[in-house]
Design a protein around this motif. Sequence first.
Motif, PDB file in Angstrom:
ATOM      1  N   LEU A  98     104.316 131.444  70.946  1.00 50.93           N
ATOM      2  CA  LEU A  98     105.433 130.578  70.400  1.00 50.93           C
ATOM      3  C   LEU A  98     105.418 129.239  70.309  1.00 50.93           C
ATOM      4  O   LEU A  98     105.446 128.345  69.299  1.00 50.93           O
ATOM      5  N   GLU A  99     105.636 128.741  71.387  1.00 54.47           N
ATOM      6  CA  GLU A  99     105.569 127.155  71.876  1.00 54.47           C
ATOM      7  C   GLU A  99     104.677 126.402  71.460  1.00 54.47           C
ATOM      8  O   GLU A  99     104.871 125.441  70.599  1.00 54.47           O
ATOM      9  N   GLU A 100     103.411 126.737  71.436  1.00 56.98           N
ATOM     10  CA  GLU A 100     102.379 126.259  71.153  1.00 56.98           C
ATOM     11  C   GLU A 100     102.047 126.168  69.566  1.00 56.98           C
ATOM     12  O   GLU A 100     101.628 125.246  68.758  1.00 56.98           O
ATOM     13  N   GLU A 101     102.328 127.342  68.920  1.00 52.02           N
ATOM     14  CA  GLU A 101     102.302 127.681  67.412  1.00 52.02           C
ATOM     15  C   GLU A 101     103.387 126.508  66.814  1.00 52.02           C
ATOM     16  O   GLU A 101     102.840 125.884  66.087  1.00 52.02           O
ATOM     17  N   ARG A 102     104.730 126.528  67.368  1.00 53.07           N
ATOM     18  CA  ARG A 102     105.634 125.582  66.661  1.00 53.07           C
ATOM     19  C   ARG A 102     105.267 124.238  66.988  1.00 53.07           C
ATOM     20  O   ARG A 102     105.362 123.520  66.058  1.00 53.07           O
ATOM     21  N   LYS A 103     104.725 123.929  68.091  1.00 55.24           N
ATOM     22  CA  LYS A 103     104.251 122.598  68.342  1.00 55.24           C
ATOM     23  C   LYS A 103     103.052 121.994  67.205  1.00 55.24           C
ATOM     24  O   LYS A 103     103.314 120.878  66.689  1.00 55.24           O
ATOM     25  N   ILE A 104     102.245 123.011  66.886  1.00 58.92           N
ATOM     26  CA  ILE A 104     101.274 122.803  65.892  1.00 58.92           C
ATOM     27  C   ILE A 104     101.777 122.696  64.405  1.00 58.92           C
ATOM     28  O   ILE A 104     101.392 121.687  63.672  1.00 58.92           O
ATOM     29  N   TRP A 105     102.739 123.706  64.348  1.00 55.04           N
ATOM     30  CA  TRP A 105     103.447 123.964  62.906  1.00 55.04           C
ATOM     31  C   TRP A 105     104.047 122.503  62.470  1.00 55.04           C
ATOM     32  O   TRP A 105     104.050 122.059  61.377  1.00 55.04           O
ATOM     33  N   GLN A 106     104.765 122.002  63.420  1.00 50.79           N
ATOM     34  CA  GLN A 106     105.815 121.165  63.285  1.00 50.79           C
ATOM     35  C   GLN A 106     105.183 119.376  63.372  1.00 50.79           C
ATOM     36  O   GLN A 106     105.825 118.650  63.295  1.00 50.79           O
ATOM     37  N   SER A 107     103.882 119.662  63.691  1.00 49.76           N
ATOM     38  CA  SER A 107     103.255 118.349  63.873  1.00 49.76           C
ATOM     39  C   SER A 107     103.114 117.575  62.509  1.00 49.76           C
ATOM     40  O   SER A 107     102.961 118.150  61.692  1.00 49.76           O
ATOM     41  N   GLN A 141     111.221 133.358  66.493  1.00 53.62           N
ATOM     42  CA  GLN A 141     110.122 134.185  65.544  1.00 53.62           C
ATOM     43  C   GLN A 141     108.851 133.276  65.467  1.00 53.62           C
ATOM     44  O   GLN A 141     108.964 132.119  65.415  1.00 53.62           O
ATOM     45  N   GLY A 142     107.690 134.154  65.776  1.00 50.85           N
ATOM     46  CA  GLY A 142     106.534 133.468  65.206  1.00 50.85           C
ATOM     47  C   GLY A 142     106.224 133.477  63.573  1.00 50.85           C
ATOM     48  O   GLY A 142     107.179 134.049  63.155  1.00 50.85           O
ATOM     49  N   LEU A 143     105.419 132.723  63.353  1.00 50.94           N
ATOM     50  CA  LEU A 143     105.193 132.493  61.772  1.00 50.94           C
ATOM     51  C   LEU A 143     104.770 133.700  61.324  1.00 50.94           C
ATOM     52  O   LEU A 143     105.138 134.407  60.097  1.00 50.94           O
ATOM     53  N   PHE A 144     103.911 134.752  61.897  1.00 52.43           N
ATOM     54  CA  PHE A 144     103.637 135.701  61.441  1.00 52.43           C
ATOM     55  C   PHE A 144     104.671 136.826  61.187  1.00 52.43           C
ATOM     56  O   PHE A 144     104.780 137.483  60.288  1.00 52.43           O
ATOM     57  N   GLU A 145     105.536 136.831  62.310  1.00 52.24           N
ATOM     58  CA  GLU A 145     106.507 137.801  62.406  1.00 52.24           C
ATOM     59  C   GLU A 145     107.543 137.419  61.038  1.00 52.24           C
ATOM     60  O   GLU A 145     108.174 138.226  60.579  1.00 52.24           O
ATOM     61  N   PHE A 146     107.848 136.058  61.117  1.00 51.61           N
ATOM     62  CA  PHE A 146     108.754 135.619  59.898  1.00 51.61           C
ATOM     63  C   PHE A 146     108.202 135.918  58.667  1.00 51.61           C
ATOM     64  O   PHE A 146     108.949 136.462  57.840  1.00 51.61           O
ATOM     65  N   ALA A 147     107.001 135.560  58.345  1.00 52.69           N
ATOM     66  CA  ALA A 147     106.340 136.006  57.037  1.00 52.69           C
ATOM     67  C   ALA A 147     106.534 137.381  56.740  1.00 52.69           C
ATOM     68  O   ALA A 147     106.639 137.928  55.504  1.00 52.69           O
ATOM     69  N   THR A 148     106.204 138.348  57.656  1.00 49.16           N
ATOM     70  CA  THR A 148     106.333 139.972  57.624  1.00 49.16           C
ATOM     71  C   THR A 148     107.716 140.097  57.217  1.00 49.16           C
ATOM     72  O   THR A 148     107.914 140.972  56.321  1.00 49.16           O
ATOM     73  N   ALA A 149     108.803 139.642  57.788  1.00 45.21           N
ATOM     74  CA  ALA A 149     110.068 140.096  57.445  1.00 45.21           C
ATOM     75  C   ALA A 149     110.519 139.229  56.147  1.00 45.21           C
ATOM     76  O   ALA A 149     111.195 139.912  55.452  1.00 45.21           O
ATOM     77  N   LEU A 150     109.996 137.946  55.479  1.00 38.88           N
ATOM     78  CA  LEU A 150     110.170 137.760  54.334  1.00 38.88           C
ATOM     79  C   LEU A 150     109.734 138.578  53.250  1.00 38.88           C
ATOM     80  O   LEU A 150     110.164 138.916  52.111  1.00 38.88           O
ATOM     81  N   ASN A 151     108.270 139.010  53.704  1.00 38.80           N
ATOM     82  CA  ASN A 151     107.420 140.091  52.604  1.00 38.80           C
ATOM     83  C   ASN A 151     108.302 141.266  52.542  1.00 38.80           C
ATOM     84  O   ASN A 151     108.523 141.700  51.402  1.00 38.80           O
TER      85      ASN A 151
END
Length: 284
Positions: A98-107, A141-151
């Motif tokens: 999660l932290e690594e994903e967020r660091k890339i996503w918000q860069s 939430q990770g992005l995959f989890e959040f996108a799945t919930a939005l779906n």
Amino acid sequence: MVTYHISYEAENHYDQVVQEALFSFLVIPCYDITQQVVAERIENSLDIPMYRSKNVFGFETLNCRVAQPFSDFKLQVTCTVSKDEKRIVLTGEESLPLEEERKIWQSSDFVVDHYLYIHQSDLTHLAADQIPPSFLYQGHQGLFEFATALNQGVYGMMEYAPGATTAQTKATDLLTQPTGVCQDYAHLMLGLLRHNQIPCRYVSGYLNQGQDFLGSAQMHAWVEVRIPKLGWVGFDPTNNRMADENHIKVADGIDYSDCSPLRGYIKPPGSNKTEHTVQVVVQQ
């Protein structure tokens, strides 16, 4: 590997004789790592030459100029497409921590690289005070989890109703009147993702007609979300499922306006009726 036989027909009927016309069709399945076109045939009722070009997103269009009087025009495209289900991302198991994903996503580099797909369009714009709290990103939430919930959330909120909307219906209208077809589900999900600064794009294509999916009778629409490490991952909010081997992609863009199957110009201008027919059959 799944192989499909796809037939697309567009019939244009004009109330008065057309003297000249330009047509551009975006209906041929694309080539990517999950699918390839192995055969195709293109015919039109006026037997005029068709030429190919690519749109601004790199997807192939079929184009023609009609320089003779006519009142009816029909295009038929048939093709065979193979889908490799083993190369489709269907789970978030390979997501980054999660932290690594967020660091890339918000860069800033990630935002700049994907700005085109983060910025709202006129069709996807949503006012912040319209959005229910359940559709806002939660930090755990990770992005995959959040996108799945939005779906799932968009699927649960919307009612599938052909004829209730038009190609110009905006996502903001769907929050107050949640009825429509696949392009509306896609626009609403795009608007919610972009409000949360998550890159996403509109996808047009075909859907397996042998599984009773909503939206399979005509060209279908779904969403792809850009997730670090996983790449572009497809979600189909109309059917509350991942975009998988049942989805045959034609093109992607910011919204429907980039993926319209038919664009045209006629002279003189006049009213017309266009009928689209789609068949998608699994080859045994």
